[in-house]
Design a protein around this motif. Sequence first.
Motif, mmCIF file in Angstrom:
data_model
loop_
_atom_site.group_PDB
_atom_site.id
_atom_site.type_symbol
_atom_site.label_atom_id
_atom_site.label_comp_id
_atom_site.label_asym_id
_atom_site.label_seq_id
_atom_site.Cartn_x
_atom_site.Cartn_y
_atom_site.Cartn_z
ATOM 1 N N GLU A 163 0.841 -1.210 0.000
ATOM 2 C CA GLU A 163 0.000 0.000 0.000
ATOM 3 C C GLU A 163 0.877 1.262 0.000
ATOM 4 O OE1 GLU A 163 -3.218 -0.038 -0.263
ATOM 5 O OE2 GLU A 163 -3.484 -2.206 -0.084
ATOM 6 N N ARG A 164 1.972 1.204 -0.721
ATOM 7 C CA ARG A 164 2.954 2.288 -0.716
ATOM 8 C C ARG A 164 2.301 3.641 -0.983
ATOM 9 N NH1 ARG A 164 8.566 2.343 -4.312
ATOM 10 N NH2 ARG A 164 9.506 4.174 -3.301
ATOM 11 N N GLY A 165 2.621 4.613 -0.125
ATOM 12 C CA GLY A 165 2.065 5.949 -0.256
ATOM 13 C C GLY A 165 0.775 6.163 0.498
ATOM 14 N N ARG A 166 0.163 5.087 0.970
ATOM 15 C CA ARG A 166 -1.094 5.191 1.718
ATOM 16 C C ARG A 166 -0.797 5.131 3.211
ATOM 17 N NH1 ARG A 166 -5.357 0.236 2.375
ATOM 18 N NH2 ARG A 166 -6.625 1.146 4.033
ATOM 19 N N VAL A 167 -1.267 6.116 3.944
ATOM 20 C CA VAL A 167 -1.111 6.102 5.399
ATOM 21 C C VAL A 167 -2.123 5.116 5.984
ATOM 22 C CG1 VAL A 167 -1.201 7.441 7.521
ATOM 23 C CG2 VAL A 167 -0.315 8.487 5.421
ATOM 24 N N MET A 168 -1.627 4.132 6.737
ATOM 25 C CA MET A 168 -2.493 3.118 7.341
ATOM 26 C C MET A 168 -2.535 3.325 8.847
ATOM 27 S SD MET A 168 -1.730 -0.354 5.159
ATOM 28 C CE MET A 168 -3.269 -1.083 5.771
ATOM 29 N N THR A 169 -3.726 3.371 9.383
ATOM 30 C CA THR A 169 -3.875 3.573 10.817
ATOM 31 C C THR A 169 -3.409 2.342 11.578
ATOM 32 O OG1 THR A 169 -6.130 2.680 10.925
ATOM 33 C CG2 THR A 169 -5.882 5.042 10.409
ATOM 34 N N ARG A 170 -3.149 2.543 12.853
ATOM 35 C CA ARG A 170 -2.756 1.435 13.720
ATOM 36 C C ARG A 170 -3.847 0.370 13.753
ATOM 37 N NH1 ARG A 170 -1.302 3.402 19.599
ATOM 38 N NH2 ARG A 170 -3.565 3.243 19.876
ATOM 39 N N HIS A 176 -5.476 -6.307 9.961
ATOM 40 C CA HIS A 176 -4.915 -7.103 8.866
ATOM 41 C C HIS A 176 -3.952 -8.171 9.375
ATOM 42 C CE1 HIS A 176 -4.050 -7.763 4.614
ATOM 43 N NE2 HIS A 176 -2.797 -7.957 4.975
ATOM 44 N N LEU A 177 -3.251 -7.893 10.464
ATOM 45 C CA LEU A 177 -2.200 -8.792 10.935
ATOM 46 C C LEU A 177 -2.644 -9.766 12.007
ATOM 47 C CD1 LEU A 177 -0.420 -6.770 9.338
ATOM 48 C CD2 LEU A 177 1.232 -6.890 11.195
ATOM 49 N N TYR A 178 -3.750 -9.480 12.696
ATOM 50 C CA TYR A 178 -4.160 -10.313 13.821
ATOM 51 C C TYR A 178 -5.594 -10.792 13.630
ATOM 52 C CZ TYR A 178 0.054 -8.842 16.238
ATOM 53 O OH TYR A 178 1.373 -8.629 16.573
ATOM 54 N N ASP A 179 -5.851 -12.035 14.080
ATOM 55 C CA ASP A 179 -7.199 -12.583 13.924
ATOM 56 C C ASP A 179 -8.088 -12.137 15.078
ATOM 57 O OD1 ASP A 179 -6.953 -14.477 16.160
ATOM 58 O OD2 ASP A 179 -5.591 -15.589 14.875
ATOM 59 N N ALA A 180 -9.357 -12.525 14.985
ATOM 60 C CA ALA A 180 -10.349 -12.047 15.944
ATOM 61 C C ALA A 180 -10.145 -12.623 17.343
ATOM 62 C CB ALA A 180 -11.761 -12.390 15.456
ATOM 63 N N ARG A 181 -9.344 -13.680 17.482
ATOM 64 C CA ARG A 181 -9.108 -14.277 18.802
ATOM 65 C C ARG A 181 -8.025 -13.563 19.579
ATOM 66 N NH1 ARG A 181 -6.725 -19.479 18.309
ATOM 67 N NH2 ARG A 181 -5.733 -18.551 16.497
ATOM 68 N N SER A 182 -7.279 -12.686 18.919
ATOM 69 C CA SER A 182 -6.128 -12.059 19.559
ATOM 70 C C SER A 182 -6.540 -11.282 20.802
ATOM 71 C CB SER A 182 -5.426 -11.120 18.576
ATOM 72 O OG SER A 182 -4.374 -10.442 19.218
ATOM 73 N N GLU A 183 -5.769 -11.465 21.867
ATOM 74 C CA GLU A 183 -6.012 -10.735 23.107
ATOM 75 C C GLU A 183 -5.172 -9.463 23.180
ATOM 76 O OE1 GLU A 183 -5.340 -13.486 26.270
ATOM 77 O OE2 GLU A 183 -7.092 -14.717 25.787
ATOM 78 N N SER A 184 -4.379 -9.218 22.147
ATOM 79 C CA SER A 184 -3.569 -8.010 22.114
ATOM 80 C C SER A 184 -4.434 -6.814 21.722
ATOM 81 C CB SER A 184 -2.429 -8.158 21.106
ATOM 82 O OG SER A 184 -1.594 -9.249 21.434
ATOM 83 N N SER A 185 -3.922 -5.624 21.952
ATOM 84 C CA SER A 185 -4.581 -4.412 21.477
ATOM 85 C C SER A 185 -3.801 -3.894 20.278
ATOM 86 C CB SER A 185 -4.611 -3.349 22.577
ATOM 87 O OG SER A 185 -3.321 -2.799 22.767
ATOM 88 N N ASP A 186 -4.342 -2.877 19.612
ATOM 89 C CA ASP A 186 -3.650 -2.366 18.436
ATOM 90 C C ASP A 186 -2.341 -1.659 18.784
ATOM 91 O OD1 ASP A 186 -4.603 -0.014 19.521
ATOM 92 O OD2 ASP A 186 -5.883 0.505 17.820
#
Length: 220
Positions: A163-170, A176-186
């Motif tokens: 996505e070069r050139g596109r600012v992606m939010t946290r 995109h990187l973590y599934d729905a089971r993840s207990e981590s926060s962004d």
Amino acid sequence: MRLLVVEDSPNLGRDLRESLARDGHAVDLAADGAQAQQFLASYAYDAVVLDLMMPRVDGWAVLRWLNGREPRPRVLVLSARDQVEDRIEALHLGADDYMVKPFSYEELTARLQALARRSVQSDPVLRLGAVEIDPRARQVRVDGEVLALTPKEYALLETLSTERGRVMTRTALFEHLYDARSESSDKVIEVLVSTLRGKLSKAGVTDLVQTRRGYGYVVE
């Protein structure tokens, strides 16, 4: 990739989710078509591994439901139904590939990678100065030398570079990187960015991943 596995066999579904997650993918698991539709309505997936014969809502219904929806993920049907007629019908309904159970996990992952390549340019290697990102090998090279990254660090850099050139939010990166089971926060994205920058800096690459304060991260 962010993947959705739709499989009503608890053991097979769990094994697929765990194996694909070990390979660095973010993987959600749906036990039937109804649950798959809920996931698909809530998250953007790169690909779906879809069983056909399931309770409540089957895979055929999911394929029909996906028609006309955007963004539409690639769909790899994984089914015990081995008749040519079934394959033809699934492809006509929008499936991108079809595998018959029992199957080879190595072939499954190779087919998923092939589906991912259909969405990118003919030469999938991303070149950013001295940095080369090879999605096929899941490797990053700096001046030809392989940079040792964790699966999540690699996924972060590949996502931002694609996505070069596109600012992606946290939040967008986290989803995109973590599934729905993840207990981590962004906030884990901040840690990944920091460790990735450290490894790039040691290889002589600075300022590749930039921060847009209050907005997110970007590769330019």
